[in-house]
Motif scaffolding. Sequence first.
Motif: not given
Length: 232
Positions: A129-132, A151-160, A171-176, A207-213
Amino acid sequence: MGGIIAMGGGFDKSEDRVELARLVMKLSGKSNPKYLHIPTTGYDFADEGAIGFYSKMGCDVEILYLTHAYMTEEIVAQKIRSADIINVPGGNLKFCMDTWKKTHADKYLKEAFEQGKVLYGSSSGSMCWFNEGFDDCAPESEFMFVDGLGILPYCNCPHYETGYWQEFNDYVDKAKYSSIACENETAICFIDGKWSVMVSKARPDARVWFFDAEDNYKRYDLTQHPEILERL
């Protein structure tokens, strides 16, 4: 109201499954909603357990097999448009997105969101559902970024929280985009234009985490800082 519930994984306990089913059925606004299972991520291997469970909960259940030779855009449109709840399970995100583009399911799923239907899924079924999405679907099961429906902005990663998926940190700093990483037993929800976090009662410390580009991908705990959700 409709909306999206994107789960990192888990929610396998019986009480969690019942609570989730009641939530998506309530969001559908129907007493006997039409439930559509789209198992493209698993190469069209349907989760019979999930299908039977929702049938017992009172849903009218359908399956959309997009890889079958008989599939036409007319069938895709009809099944998606007639659904109130749409579920996508985990699997291979790249295969899923390639197949959706080929069959035009991507177009009708975006339309479904605009019409207020309930979209939800776990793992690859949340990333779609996300951009990436960040999935282990490259050759040799390597990780890669895959464009989602957007549909949703941001990149998404599961099972973190698992050691394997912690590779996302490298890899996170390589996300768009800024990224949302959900541990198992959690979900990030976008309902009626508002973001929220859902955590299983079976694992209250998840937990759910947000990585702010915009802040050098600094990591924030959305579970503990709901004020950040208001800015997303």
